[in-house]
Design a protein around this motif. Structure first.
Motif, mmCIF file in Angstrom:
data_model
loop_
_atom_site.group_PDB
_atom_site.id
_atom_site.type_symbol
_atom_site.label_atom_id
_atom_site.label_comp_id
_atom_site.label_asym_id
_atom_site.label_seq_id
_atom_site.Cartn_x
_atom_site.Cartn_y
_atom_site.Cartn_z
ATOM 1 N N LEU A 129 -4.653 4.784 -2.467
ATOM 2 C CA LEU A 129 -4.046 5.116 -1.154
ATOM 3 C C LEU A 129 -3.122 4.029 -1.036
ATOM 4 O O LEU A 129 -1.788 4.261 -0.787
ATOM 5 N N TRP A 130 -3.461 2.838 -1.102
ATOM 6 C CA TRP A 130 -2.456 1.671 -0.895
ATOM 7 C C TRP A 130 -1.297 1.765 -1.713
ATOM 8 O O TRP A 130 -0.226 1.303 -1.569
ATOM 9 N N GLN A 131 -1.623 2.094 -3.026
ATOM 10 C CA GLN A 131 -0.655 2.092 -4.083
ATOM 11 C C GLN A 131 0.542 2.938 -3.867
ATOM 12 O O GLN A 131 1.839 2.703 -3.924
ATOM 13 N N ARG A 132 0.016 4.306 -3.339
ATOM 14 C CA ARG A 132 1.001 5.405 -3.098
ATOM 15 C C ARG A 132 1.686 4.654 -1.780
ATOM 16 O O ARG A 132 2.968 5.004 -1.675
ATOM 17 N N SER A 133 1.327 3.943 -0.765
ATOM 18 C CA SER A 133 1.934 3.582 0.088
ATOM 19 C C SER A 133 2.991 2.367 -0.003
ATOM 20 O O SER A 133 4.103 2.455 0.449
ATOM 21 N N PRO B 182 2.178 7.972 3.996
ATOM 22 C CA PRO B 182 1.245 7.699 5.308
ATOM 23 C C PRO B 182 -0.202 7.781 5.042
ATOM 24 O O PRO B 182 -1.115 7.553 6.125
ATOM 25 N N ASP B 183 -0.769 8.232 3.884
ATOM 26 C CA ASP B 183 -2.095 8.601 3.726
ATOM 27 C C ASP B 183 -3.349 7.662 4.359
ATOM 28 O O ASP B 183 -4.148 7.740 4.706
ATOM 29 N N ILE B 184 -2.659 6.337 3.877
ATOM 30 C CA ILE B 184 -3.594 5.156 4.067
ATOM 31 C C ILE B 184 -3.750 5.106 5.672
ATOM 32 O O ILE B 184 -4.860 4.294 6.088
ATOM 33 N N HIS B 185 -2.997 5.429 6.656
ATOM 34 C CA HIS B 185 -2.969 5.129 7.753
ATOM 35 C C HIS B 185 -3.569 6.412 8.666
ATOM 36 O O HIS B 185 -3.675 6.403 9.737
ATOM 37 N N GLU C 224 1.273 -4.345 -1.624
ATOM 38 C CA GLU C 224 1.192 -4.840 -3.016
ATOM 39 C C GLU C 224 0.060 -5.926 -3.124
ATOM 40 O O GLU C 224 -0.660 -5.859 -4.399
ATOM 41 N N ALA C 225 -0.361 -6.811 -2.341
ATOM 42 C CA ALA C 225 -1.353 -7.779 -2.448
ATOM 43 C C ALA C 225 -2.746 -7.063 -2.373
ATOM 44 O O ALA C 225 -3.380 -7.447 -3.107
ATOM 45 N N ILE C 226 -2.659 -6.065 -1.423
ATOM 46 C CA ILE C 226 -3.987 -5.189 -1.439
ATOM 47 C C ILE C 226 -4.234 -4.657 -2.829
ATOM 48 O O ILE C 226 -5.429 -4.472 -3.289
#
Length: 293
Positions: free
Chosen positions: A102-106, A112-115, A240-242
């Protein structure tokens, strides 16, 4: 099975022309108690049989006439708990990679899925996975240290001359900063050497320490890797770091699985050797100075 190839599924064994009931726990020795346990599994202290060399008094008050205590039950508990640890790690890898996706797609297309609800659910599951890892690790550590201490006590009976550290270090060695990367291994090394099977003539037979060395190397690698990746995850702020930290955390969980599998093999190997060593009974004659064991 923990008892190795010598274990038999039968329930009786011939003895001087009649039949004696085998121990209901180890299925090897003859049962002597009302509940069907042998002297080894029941922890009773019969008189020293003929031909058995009495152990020398050693640290912790273990003296002449002391019998070893069975590590079989504790070994089974440790093995089961390590299986739960592996399951918890697999759950953490799955939930962690889903959250990382999810974070990678963000990060790549601004999804916006991660949020939203998907992100909240993913983070909740990942939190549950982390909690389950902590609980299972703590429970496993407690039972493993009890088993470790018992095998060290048994090693004092088998051969106190090869013990490099006292029985107390089988517990305390894990809690000494920095030294906990080395002290438990020294204890385990002495246990391994004292528990080695003996030849029929009473001499020592060398048993490769591969299970011990592989388990300890994997444990140290897992411990260091987990600390590094956990710190990276805590410091990660941008997507990116996450993503980078999430991938490394999943990798550290995979290393932890490898360490758990090797720990199972190590526990089974030591337990099997101690059972065989106790059944053999006769203590080997001291080797000549400088002679290989």
């Amino acid at each position: 099975m923990l008892l190795g190839r010598d274990a038999r599924p039968c329930t009786h064994t011939a003895s001087r022309g009649d039949f004696s009931v085998l121990c209901t726990r180890c299925r090897i020795r003859t049962a002597v108690t009302d509940d069907g346990l042998c002297t080894f599994c029941s922890g009773t202290r019969p008189a020293m049989p003929g031909g058995l060399m009495a152990p020398v008094s050693g640290p912790g008050g273990w003296g002449v006439g002391t019998w070893p205590r069975s590590p079989v039950g504790l070994a089974r508990a440790v093995t089961a708990l390590l299986g739960v640890v592996i399951a918890a790690d697999l759950f953490a890898i799955g939930t962690g990679l889903h959250l990382r996706g999810l974070w990678q797609r963000s990060a790549t297309d601004g999804s916006p899925d991660i949020h939203g609800k998907a992100g909240d659910t993913a983070e909740t599951l990942y939190g549950v996975a982390a909690l389950s890892q902590g609980v299972t690790l703590l429970a496993t550590a407690v039972v493993f240290i009890i088993w470790f201490h018992r095998t060290r006590r048994n090693a004092e009976v088998f051969d106190p001359s090869v013990q490099r550290m006292g029985p107390g270090w089988a517990v305390g060695g894990w809690f000494v900063p920095v030294a906990n990367f080395w002290f438990p291994y020294r204890v385990a090394s002495g246990v391994w050497e004292a528990s080695a099977q003996t030849r029929p003539d009473g001499g020592w037979r060398t048993v490769p320490r591969t299970p011990l060395n592989l388990w300890w190397g994997a444990w140290v690698a897992s411990l260091l890797f987990t600390r590094v990746t956990g710190s990276m995850w805590e410091r990660a702020e941008d997507p990116e770091a996450i993503v980078r930290a999430g991938g490394l955390v999943a990798a550290s969980d995979a290393v932890d699985i490898v360490a758990a599998v090797l720990a199972i093999l190590y526990v089974r190997a030591v337990t099997r050797m101690q059972v065989e060593r106790a059944l053999h009974g006769v203590a080997p004659a001291p080797a000549a100075p400088g002679a290989p064991r």
